[in-house]
Write an enzyme that holds these catalytic residues in place. Sequence first.
Site, short mmCIF file in Angstrom:
data_model
loop_
_atom_site.label_atom_id
_atom_site.label_comp_id
_atom_site.label_asym_id
_atom_site.label_seq_id
_atom_site.Cartn_x
_atom_site.Cartn_y
_atom_site.Cartn_z
N HIS A 27 0.82 -1.22 0.00
CA HIS A 27 0.00 0.00 0.00
C HIS A 27 0.85 1.27 0.00
CE1 HIS A 27 -3.75 -2.30 1.73
NE2 HIS A 27 -3.56 -2.52 0.45
N CYS B 85 6.03 11.57 -7.86
CA CYS B 85 5.80 12.68 -8.79
C CYS B 85 4.85 12.21 -9.89
CB CYS B 85 7.11 13.17 -9.38
SG CYS B 85 6.84 14.48 -10.60
P1 OAD Z 1 -7.48 -2.67 10.48
O1 OAD Z 1 -7.55 -1.48 11.36
O2 OAD Z 1 -8.61 -2.94 9.57
O3 OAD Z 1 -7.29 -3.99 11.38
C1 OAD Z 1 -6.36 -4.05 12.39
C2 OAD Z 1 -6.45 -5.43 13.03
O4 OAD Z 1 -5.42 -5.52 14.00
C3 OAD Z 1 -7.78 -5.72 13.74
O5 OAD Z 1 -8.23 -7.01 13.36
C4 OAD Z 1 -7.41 -5.67 15.21
O6 OAD Z 1 -8.14 -6.62 15.98
C5 OAD Z 1 -5.95 -6.08 15.18
N1 OAD Z 1 -5.15 -5.55 16.29
C6 OAD Z 1 -5.29 -4.39 16.96
N2 OAD Z 1 -4.35 -4.26 17.90
C7 OAD Z 1 -3.57 -5.37 17.83
C8 OAD Z 1 -2.44 -5.85 18.54
N3 OAD Z 1 -1.88 -5.14 19.54
N4 OAD Z 1 -1.92 -7.05 18.21
C9 OAD Z 1 -2.48 -7.79 17.20
N5 OAD Z 1 -3.55 -7.39 16.50
C10 OAD Z 1 -4.10 -6.20 16.81
O7 OAD Z 1 -6.09 -2.57 9.69
P2 OAD Z 1 -5.63 -3.35 8.38
O8 OAD Z 1 -6.21 -4.71 8.34
O9 OAD Z 1 -4.17 -3.20 8.29
O10 OAD Z 1 -5.40 0.50 3.30
O11 OAD Z 1 -6.31 -2.47 7.25
C11 OAD Z 1 -6.09 -2.83 5.92
C12 OAD Z 1 -6.07 -1.60 5.04
O12 OAD Z 1 -7.24 -0.83 5.27
C13 OAD Z 1 -4.96 -0.64 5.34
O13 OAD Z 1 -3.73 -0.98 4.77
C14 OAD Z 1 -5.47 0.62 4.72
C15 OAD Z 1 -6.90 0.57 5.21
O14 OAD Z 1 -7.83 1.15 4.41
C16 OAD Z 1 -5.06 1.55 2.57
O15 OAD Z 1 -4.77 2.62 3.05
C17 OAD Z 1 -5.07 1.29 1.10
#
Ligand code: OAD
Length: 234
Positions: A109, A117
């Site tokens: 991402h 640019c």
């Molecule tokens: P999310 O915020 O959707 O999910 C985070 C996950 O981490 C959740 O399932 C939480 O339960 C878990 N979590 C939180 N704290 C934790 C900890 N201390 N240890 C282990 N797990 C924990 O984030 P992503 O799945 O990364 O995309 O989101 C995916 C994408 O959505 C991102 O890359 C971004 C966003 O839109 C773009 O910007 C293109």
Amino acid sequence: MRPIRNIVILTGAGISAESGIDTFRGGGGLWERHRVEDVATPEAFARDPDLVLRFYDMRRAAIQTRAPNPAHDALARLDHQWSGDLLIVTQNVDDLHERAGARRVLHMHGQHLSAWCTACDTRSPWRETLIDRPPCPACGKRTLRPDVVWFGEMPYEMERIYGALRSADLFVSIGTSGAVYPAAGFVRDARQLGAATLELNLERSQGSAWFHETRLGPAGELVPEWVDEVLASQ
Ligand code: OAD
């Protein structure tokens, strides 16, 4: 299950949570203060570039005040000590895997510390703000944007990721909710291609049923334990 030589690890915002970086969908998650369509789409950038640039300037400054946590450290240790193939595919735009010392990292991402640019297509390392429209170091035009993948845009290096998934014996997902594709589909792809699949997360992700095994808890505890285990099996 076949012996483990090749590992693909997918990381999400949860692995950086214990470093003090907000997740996207948790309580207090980023999108609660900003609607996603106001800051993370090409349309938002066209409509209100100042709002989008200021938002990413704040995020870029914030991550530089954060430090890797034991989960990043453990993956860096695995990267150094694992003799088979290994690829850490991260959805995160922070640089905490690299600062912990990991080298086999792919940012699907994009990255906060990079500017893209749109005139000459050059990507430049970037730590400062973009709001004042600084010139591109390569072509001099004031056409830099955050080098992050917005909704509706294609994630980076998908061919390399699918290549790694095809040869993976083990797929591990850490700290991701499984809400955003194509990353959310990697577990199903890896499993159908014959890999063992393991989930390390605070709570079950949306794709949890696809994992052979799920371990629930904070990444800062689960990841070092798992890394010890997998290195001992080498
Ligand atoms: P999310 O915020 O959707 O999910 C985070 C996950 O981490 C959740 O399932 C939480 O339960 C878990 N979590 C939180 N704290 C934790 C900890 N201390 N240890 C282990 N797990 C924990 O984030 P992503 O799945 O990364 O995309 O989101 C995916 C994408 O959505 C991102 O890359 C971004 C966003 O839109 C773009 O910007 C293109």
